[in-house]
Design a protein around this motif. Structure first.
Motif, mmCIF file in Angstrom:
data_model
loop_
_atom_site.group_PDB
_atom_site.id
_atom_site.type_symbol
_atom_site.label_atom_id
_atom_site.label_comp_id
_atom_site.label_asym_id
_atom_site.label_seq_id
_atom_site.Cartn_x
_atom_site.Cartn_y
_atom_site.Cartn_z
ATOM 1 N N ALA A 368 60.586 -38.492 85.934
ATOM 2 C CA ALA A 368 60.401 -36.847 86.123
ATOM 3 C C ALA A 368 61.414 -36.296 86.812
ATOM 4 O O ALA A 368 61.935 -35.353 86.473
ATOM 5 N N GLN A 369 61.608 -36.730 88.049
ATOM 6 C CA GLN A 369 62.638 -36.010 88.838
ATOM 7 C C GLN A 369 64.033 -36.150 88.299
ATOM 8 O O GLN A 369 64.877 -35.046 88.386
ATOM 9 N N ALA A 370 64.441 -37.107 87.600
ATOM 10 C CA ALA A 370 65.920 -37.278 87.114
ATOM 11 C C ALA A 370 65.900 -36.463 85.859
ATOM 12 O O ALA A 370 66.887 -36.020 85.533
ATOM 13 N N ILE A 371 64.988 -36.351 85.277
ATOM 14 C CA ILE A 371 65.184 -35.603 83.819
ATOM 15 C C ILE A 371 64.947 -34.189 84.000
ATOM 16 O O ILE A 371 65.125 -33.376 83.323
ATOM 17 N N GLY A 372 64.026 -33.807 84.996
ATOM 18 C CA GLY A 372 63.664 -32.453 85.167
ATOM 19 C C GLY A 372 62.285 -31.919 84.640
ATOM 20 O O GLY A 372 62.413 -30.890 83.925
ATOM 21 N N VAL A 373 61.442 -32.953 84.570
ATOM 22 C CA VAL A 373 60.175 -32.489 83.867
ATOM 23 C C VAL A 373 59.052 -32.824 84.778
ATOM 24 O O VAL A 373 59.263 -33.646 85.659
ATOM 25 N N PRO A 374 57.843 -32.221 84.821
ATOM 26 C CA PRO A 374 56.716 -32.500 85.546
ATOM 27 C C PRO A 374 56.342 -33.893 85.228
ATOM 28 O O PRO A 374 56.541 -34.387 84.306
ATOM 29 N N LYS A 375 55.827 -34.446 86.381
ATOM 30 C CA LYS A 375 55.485 -35.827 86.357
ATOM 31 C C LYS A 375 54.289 -36.272 85.361
ATOM 32 O O LYS A 375 54.530 -37.356 84.582
ATOM 33 N N GLU A 376 53.478 -35.188 84.990
ATOM 34 C CA GLU A 376 52.561 -35.566 84.125
ATOM 35 C C GLU A 376 53.162 -35.502 82.727
ATOM 36 O O GLU A 376 52.482 -35.817 81.602
ATOM 37 N N LYS A 377 54.472 -34.898 82.501
ATOM 38 C CA LYS A 377 54.892 -34.968 81.161
ATOM 39 C C LYS A 377 55.705 -36.316 80.723
ATOM 40 O O LYS A 377 56.379 -36.356 79.875
ATOM 41 N N VAL A 378 55.557 -37.353 81.801
ATOM 42 C CA VAL A 378 56.301 -38.557 81.667
ATOM 43 C C VAL A 378 55.256 -39.710 81.532
ATOM 44 O O VAL A 378 54.153 -39.932 82.178
ATOM 45 N N VAL A 379 55.295 -40.227 80.218
ATOM 46 C CA VAL A 379 54.307 -41.241 79.801
ATOM 47 C C VAL A 379 54.922 -42.666 79.879
ATOM 48 O O VAL A 379 55.782 -42.977 79.241
ATOM 49 N N VAL A 380 54.296 -43.464 80.909
ATOM 50 C CA VAL A 380 54.981 -44.724 80.859
ATOM 51 C C VAL A 380 54.086 -45.978 80.453
ATOM 52 O O VAL A 380 52.861 -46.091 80.760
ATOM 53 N N HIS A 381 54.450 -46.730 79.281
ATOM 54 C CA HIS A 381 53.587 -47.728 78.837
ATOM 55 C C HIS A 381 54.323 -49.045 79.380
ATOM 56 O O HIS A 381 55.257 -49.295 79.378
#
Length: 705
Positions: A368-381
């Motif tokens: 999230a930090q590296a791409i510049g998006v909110p953490k909740e917008k990162v889905v990790v499977h």
């Protein structure tokens, strides 16, 4: 007395819900809240979820990473035991990274020992609700009903209702004020050698590891990284790489230059065609000799005092005999069977990751930090892991995939070659240890000092400077278990700049080697049997002494051996478990040959004995590879080793006979993934000392023979 758990009614109702007529059960522990509406399930610390479908099938959401250690079987076993489930109808589902699951990190051999009570409570709460639902359906007193193998039975009439038929009604009931857990004598699942649930898919090839991940429209990539740690591309020419058939793009990312293609082979071929000029940075001249001098200088450097009992200096001065030794241990790579890889898809809506990670939530935050998006917008499977050993606890390979996807504008599976994996690892630290002991006239150990020079992993990774109170590097040294009246343990943090990370059993793979080898040196100097010395330094009835006795008895300690063979013994308490090992060793053409290893383990109450045995065997072969023949060496800031030809694991023809003695206690479970490793190196080294009369003070042993 049975342990009980009380849940507030309002809190329980907030955490439960009905889906498709089934029972969704969530439990909140340690103050962590759970969103019960989130499909497929609800988590509780340490990350378990229970769903009973209308057909009676039971699903546990496993929020820890399966990397061969048996978590996807142990977690549902804990739940199913208290639930009184039909084991043949229990299934699993991996969790997606989310704070509602608490800490999802898999490491430190913690899953079972941290989940021992919470996971059982989840099953017990569901069981009691199902019993109440059945009693209400029949209009009988619930005291006359019992849960049994996926059903509730009315004792007086023999009537039976399956869990699936009771699920909807149970979900509407109030939570019981107390939930009693079963005594170990009543276990019918825990403690049994049940087949692992992930074996069929791993056998027929349907198991999905990270490297198997696929999504529509994806590409494949590899990254050219500077061969020197800390270096970066100064300039590059991509024309020849782009001319390789199948190559779609060449993009710069923080870790290097990525080649994106229609296949991994095309990407590798494109990378070979790249023309790159590297800025090798300040470590370009670093080598093993320079690192050795840095560690040696620690002898006179200011140190962190980790432990001080009595007056070691005075006791040494007054000792009848003094012994001193220096031990050196090398950098080690993790060398997992599946090299690092991750699939990432970066879109305007967020980021989706498929990765064999031990730390999905950490990866989520870093991406999230590296791409510049909110953490909740990162889905990790989290996929299955082809080995972890601590390497996959780090996030570098996951965030790199996200950065490549963002730069390329398509979903990308970034795969590391074996050479990438070996030369861009986070290594077990190299270390140097100066130890000294004093003996009185009767040969009793009256003083012990240990000064270790080694990088702090926590300091390098998180920037946290070691202190006397919190110093990761002294694990296994400052907690020396033997009763010696005067003890000093000091640590000098020395960081040459080589990236370091957690390696199976972490500092337990280094410091106990020193302890146990030096104890054998002391025993021989005092004219004592090494086992007898250890027993004399441990209180009667101690768990470490128990496993020492068990291993020695099974190995035939003190009985004659064939000519040219000797035995060595070592023990260690780590990660909540106690392990002792005896190695039977000879020299074949001047090289060590381990013929037999007897391992005794007390890991408290056992969930699955087959898994305990498998993990002890796994730790022994991994530890033997390290002790006998593995080392990462540095030249011109580069790692020399690149594959299994020059960083060779123990081959099957060199594998000793291994016997595992289970010596469980009534204590809560300890870990099993790592505790089997610390004793194997010193056990082999001590056998060689007994055989040759020469102590082993440097690893790997093969280079010393």
């Amino acid at each position: 007395m049975k342990p009980v758990v009380s849940l507030d009614r309002r809190e329980f109702l907030r955490l439960t819900g009905i889906a498709s007529g089934g029972l969704l059960l969530g439990v909140t522990l340690e103050g962590r809240s759970i969103d019960s509406a989130a499909a497929p399930g609800t988590a509780f610390s340490p990350n378990a979820f229970l769903a009973i479908a209308p057909d009676g099938s039971v699903t546990a959401v496993v929020a820890k990473s399966e990397m061969g250690q048996g978590i996807r079987t142990a977690v549902p076993m804990l739940i199913a035991e208290e639930l009184e489930a039909d084991w043949s109808r229990v299934g699993i589902r991996p969790a997606i990274a989310d704070p509602k699951y608490g800490d999802m990190t898999t490491g430190g051999s913690t899953t079972v020992r941290h989940g021992w009570l919470p996971l059982r409570r989840a099953g017990a709460t569901a069981r009691e609700m199902l019993v109440s639902a059945a009693a209400a359906s029949w209009g009988v007193d619930r005291s006359g009903c019992r849960a049994e193998n996926g059903s509730v039975v009315h004792a007086a009439t023999g009537r039976r209702l399956a869990y699936g038929d009771l699920a909807e009604r149970a979900a509407a009931l109030a939570v019981p004020g107390e939930v009693a857990l079963k005594s170990s004598s009543a276990f019918r699942i825990l403690g049994k050698p049940l087949a692992r649930l992930d074996v069929p898919e791993k056998t027929d090839g349907s198991a999905a590891f990270g490297i198997d991940a696929r999504v529509p429209g994806m590409r494949f990539a590899v990254v050219a990284r500077c061969p020197v740690f800390g270096g970066a591309p100064k300039s590059f020419v991509a024309d020849k790489a782009k001319a390789v058939p199948g190559v779609r793009a060449v993009v710069r990312v923080p870790s290097g230059i990525a080649v994106v293609a229609d296949s991994t082979w095309a990407a590798i071929s494109g990378r070979e065609a790249l023309e790159i000029v590297w800025d090798e940075g300040k470590l370009a001249s670093l080598d093993d000799a320079a690192i050795g001098k840095m560690l040696e200088a620690a002898d006179s450097a200011e140190a962190i005092r980790a432990r001080r009992d009595g007056d070691p200096e005075k006791a040494l001065q007054g000792a009848a005999k003094r012994l001193e030794a220096v031990y050196e241990l090398p950098y080690l790579a993790h060398a997992t069977m599946e090299p690092m890889n991750a699939l990432a898809s970066v879109t305007e809506g967020g980021v989706e990751i498929w990765a064999p990670t031990q730390s999905p939530q950490w990866a989520q935050g870093v991406v999230a930090q590296a791409i510049g998006v909110p953490k909740e917008k990162v889905v990790v499977h989290t996929t299955l892991l082809g080995g972890g050993f601590g390497r996959r606890a780090f996030t570098d390979f996951v965030v790199e995939a996200a950065e490549v996807s963002k730069a390329a504008g398509v979903p990308v599976l970034v795969t590391w070659t074996r050479e990438d994996d070996m030369r861009h690892d986070l290594y077990r630290p190299r270390s140097r240890h100066r130890v000294e002991a004093g003996l009185d006239a009767e040969g009793r150990v009256v003083a012990w000092t240990h000064r270790l020079a080694v990088p702090s992993i926590l300091q390098q990774v998180f920037g946290s400077k070691p202190t006397a109170k919190e110093d990761d590097a002294v694990e296994g040294a400052s907690d020396l278990p033997y009763a010696i009246p005067n003890v000093a343990v000091e640590h000098v943090p020395v960081d040459p700049g080589i990236p370091v990370g957690w390696w199976r059993s972490v500092y337990g793979s280094q410091n106990p080697f020193v302890n146990e080898c030096f104890l054998d040196e002391i025993a021989r100097a005092a004219g004592k049997d090494p086992l007898a010395l250890r027993r004399a330094l441990l209180p009667e009835g101690s768990r470490l002494r128990k496993v020492l006795d068990a291993a020695a008895e099974r190995a035939g300690w003190g009985t004659p051996l064939p000519e040219g063979r000797a035995r060595g013994i070592a023990a260690q308490h780590s990660f909540g478990s106690y392990v002792a090992e005896v190695a039977e060793v000879s020299l074949v053409r001047g090289r060590p040959r381990v013929h037999r290893v007897v391992c005794a383990v007390d890991c408290g109450q056992i969930v699955n004995p087959d898994t305990v045995v498998a993990q002890m065997e796994s730790a022994i072969v991994y530890g033997l590879s390290a002790a006998l023949q593995n080392a990462i060496t540095i030249e011109r800031g580069r790692v020399r080793e690149g594959n299994f030809d020059d960083y060779e694991p123990l081959r099957i023809d060199a594998m000793p006979e291994v016997e595992v003695v289970l010596a469980p206690s009534g204590d809560d479970p300890g870990g099993i993934g790592e505790p089997g490793l610390p004793p194997i190196g010193p056990a082999v080294a001590n056998a060689l000392h007994a055989l040759t009369g020469k102590p082993v003070r440097k690893l790997p042993i093969a280079t010393e023979a």
